[in-house]
Design a protein around this motif. Structure first.
Motif, PDB file in Angstrom:
ATOM      1  N   ASP A   1      38.404  25.708   5.247  1.00 42.52           N
ATOM      2  CA  ASP A   1      37.193  25.450   5.177  1.00 42.52           C
ATOM      3  C   ASP A   1      35.936  26.441   5.697  1.00 42.52           C
ATOM      4  OD1 ASP A   1      34.721  23.639   5.179  1.00 42.52           O
ATOM      5  OD2 ASP A   1      36.135  21.990   5.911  1.00 42.52           O
TER       6      ASP A   1
ATOM      7  N   ARG B   1      33.147  25.762   6.964  1.00 42.70           N
ATOM      8  CA  ARG B   1      32.905  25.101   8.211  1.00 42.70           C
ATOM      9  C   ARG B   1      34.071  24.528   9.113  1.00 42.70           C
ATOM     10  NH1 ARG B   1      29.885  24.351   3.950  1.00 42.70           N
ATOM     11  NH2 ARG B   1      27.516  24.342   3.816  1.00 42.70           N
TER      12      ARG B   1
ATOM     13  N   ASN C   1      34.035  21.648  11.095  1.00 43.98           N
ATOM     14  CA  ASN C   1      34.260  20.147  10.945  1.00 43.98           C
ATOM     15  C   ASN C   1      34.351  19.455  12.542  1.00 43.98           C
ATOM     16  OD1 ASN C   1      34.263  19.770   8.119  1.00 43.98           O
ATOM     17  ND2 ASN C   1      36.475  20.926   8.363  1.00 43.98           N
TER      18      ASN C   1
ATOM     19  N   GLU D   1      29.431  19.917  13.545  1.00 46.10           N
ATOM     20  CA  GLU D   1      28.401  20.332  12.935  1.00 46.10           C
ATOM     21  C   GLU D   1      27.132  19.168  12.615  1.00 46.10           C
ATOM     22  OE1 GLU D   1      30.887  23.474  11.883  1.00 46.10           O
ATOM     23  OE2 GLU D   1      31.416  21.386  12.203  1.00 46.10           O
TER      24      GLU D   1
ATOM     25  N   HIS E   1      32.930  13.890   7.141  1.00 48.41           N
ATOM     26  CA  HIS E   1      33.528  14.801   6.530  1.00 48.41           C
ATOM     27  C   HIS E   1      33.115  16.441   7.314  1.00 48.41           C
ATOM     28  CE1 HIS E   1      30.606  16.249   3.159  1.00 48.41           C
ATOM     29  NE2 HIS E   1      29.969  15.741   4.103  1.00 48.41           N
ATOM     30  N   ASN E   2      32.004  15.940   7.908  1.00 45.07           N
ATOM     31  CA  ASN E   2      31.633  17.364   8.742  1.00 45.07           C
ATOM     32  C   ASN E   2      31.973  17.225  10.092  1.00 45.07           C
ATOM     33  OD1 ASN E   2      30.100  18.509   6.709  1.00 45.07           O
ATOM     34  ND2 ASN E   2      28.367  17.190   7.020  1.00 45.07           N
ATOM     35  N   SER E   3      32.387  16.297  10.959  1.00 40.55           N
ATOM     36  CA  SER E   3      32.671  16.187  12.365  1.00 40.55           C
ATOM     37  C   SER E   3      33.818  15.306  12.738  1.00 40.55           C
ATOM     38  CB  SER E   3      31.539  15.673  13.183  1.00 40.55           C
ATOM     39  OG  SER E   3      31.207  14.153  12.559  1.00 40.55           O
TER      40      SER E   3
ATOM     41  N   TRP F   1      28.756  22.300  -2.224  1.00 42.70           N
ATOM     42  CA  TRP F   1      28.527  23.186  -1.008  1.00 42.70           C
ATOM     43  C   TRP F   1      29.121  24.623  -1.177  1.00 42.70           C
ATOM     44  CZ3 TRP F   1      29.898  18.107  -0.441  1.00 42.70           C
ATOM     45  CH2 TRP F   1      29.093  17.225  -0.019  1.00 42.70           C
TER      46      TRP F   1
END
Length: 405
Positions: free
Chosen positions: A155, A157, A159, A162, A177-179, A260
């Protein structure tokens, strides 16, 4: 573990009845795979080496447009089943599309129960579609089995934190899906030994997230370190139980179906190589291919790439072998002992003579050996051995040592 009727969790593949999507009558993969096409004929998973699961679950995402969903399993199947396979891959089943629950928590529960059932009989799982927070459901499957687990995300990022403020409570807030990784870290019944990320891009990641990864002694490797040396990613993948691949990690020009995706990132060839590493690793039980938005895939380029990644994973599985120092039989290891003056102890490396792959032993107590098992040996590279010879501590070994409890 109790037996469950897996058919209750799935809908048949919607378009598979006629088989008209095959390019011709030759031995395409679509004719090798036992598919769930009609309700009365759910394929048996007994003896299956791999099971495919389609997922249409986007409630954990953050894309604002309602008409964009991660429901691309059908598009990927159309590309995948026109590729040529190999009879030596063993029995492969397509279980259809997972029924989404009334709430997203219902979907997590259903997916974790299905995956735990398949893992218990040594069937590898390939997840097609959905947002990356479904990685949490994969982790819960390992918790059900009471197996200490390594989760690897590919990824751009991290996760883990963020887009959240200092008051963020992972147990109280909905999964995103970000954390999603933060929930895995703080849950009381914790079976997460290591959370790893490869391919993150520093300008997309909050410094607080990088700091949190370091404080938790988790492993991460930014894309710039792998761009010209992808083989450096192999030990990370070899150590993983689940490989969770977010399409945003691939450069946009080669995979446009992720909102993204950036101009920079892994190439299509590199993504396929990472999938092959996952296939070769005997430890990887789940490959998740997430964040594919078919509405953005006008030329089906991303679907074709995902199909090729799955093909590489299956081809890699054919070459799996056990070269783990704890469990391997019939293979030979060469042991290398490197004394470290700073720690006043020796680092013990193992090199498998048949595969040329390296491992490093962690100094575990008997209780720790019982708790962590195979994780008392860390996949590493020849470069880690060279680092130790320079009287420097390999960073991944040091982080793993700090994670032992």
């Amino acid at each position: 573990m109790k037996e469950i009727d897996l058919s209750l969790y799935f809908n048949p593949c919607p378009y598979m009845e006629a088989g008209a999507f095959y390019a011709d009558n030759t031995a395409r993969m679509g004719r090798m795979v036992q598919k769930y096409t009609v309700p009365e004929h759910f394929p048996s998973v007994q003896g299956a080496s791999v099971a495919f699961i389609g997922i249409d679950e986007s409630r954990g995402g953050s894309y604002s447009k309602e008409d964009l969903r991660c429901n691309g399993a059908e598009s990927v199947r159309r590309e995948l089943y026109n590729l040529y396979g190999s009879a030596s891959w063993g029995k492969i089943v397509d279980l259809g599309d997972l029924k989404c629950g009334k709430t997203i928590q219902d979907t997590y529960f259903a997916l974790s129960e299905v995956i735990s059932c398949l893992l218990a009989q040594n069937t590898a799982v390939v997840l097609l579609g959905g947002t990356q927070d479904l990685t949490y459901a994969v982790y819960r499957a390992y918790v059900r089995l009471r197996r200490m687990t390594n989760i690897l995300t590919v990824d751009s990022r991290l996760n883990i934190a963020e887009g959240v403020d200092s008051n963020f409570d992972p147990l109280a807030e909905p999964l995103s899906h970000n954390s999603f990784a933060a929930r895995m870290v703080v849950e009381p019944d914790n079976y997460l030994f290591n959370y790893m990320n490869i391919g993150y891009q520093t300008y997309l990641v909050d410094n607080d997230a990088i700091g949190l990864m370091n404080r938790l002694f988790f492993d991460s490797c930014r894309y710039g370190m792998l761009r010209d040396n992808l083989q450096a990613a192999e030990p990370y993948v070899r150590d993983a139980d689940c490989v969770s691949f977010d399409l945003c990690a691939i450069k946009k020009s080669e995979s446009p179906a992720n909102p993204w995706a950036r101009p920079t990132g892994f190439t299509a060839e590199q993504a396929c190589q990472l999938a092959r590493y996952a296939g070769i690793s005997r430890q990887v039980g789940v490959l998740g291919l997430f964040e594919y938005y078919p509405a953005l895939d006008k030329g089906n380029d991303s679907a074709a790439l995902l199909a090729e990644m799955i093909w590489c994973f299956l081809d890699g599985m054919e070459h799996r072998g056990d070269d783990h120092p704890l469990t391997a039989t019939g293979v030979e290891f060469k042991q290398y002992i490197v004394p470290l003056e700073e720690l006043e102890q020796d680092l013990i490396f193992y090199k498998c003579k048949q595969t040329d792959r390296w491992w490093i032993e962690l100094p575990c107590t008997e209780d720790q050996k019982q708790r962590y098992g195979k994780h008392c040996y860390l996949a590493c590279s020849y470069q880690d051995y060279q680092t130790a010879q320079q009287n420097e501590i390999p960073s991944r070994w040091w982080s793993a040592l700090r994670r032992l409890k």
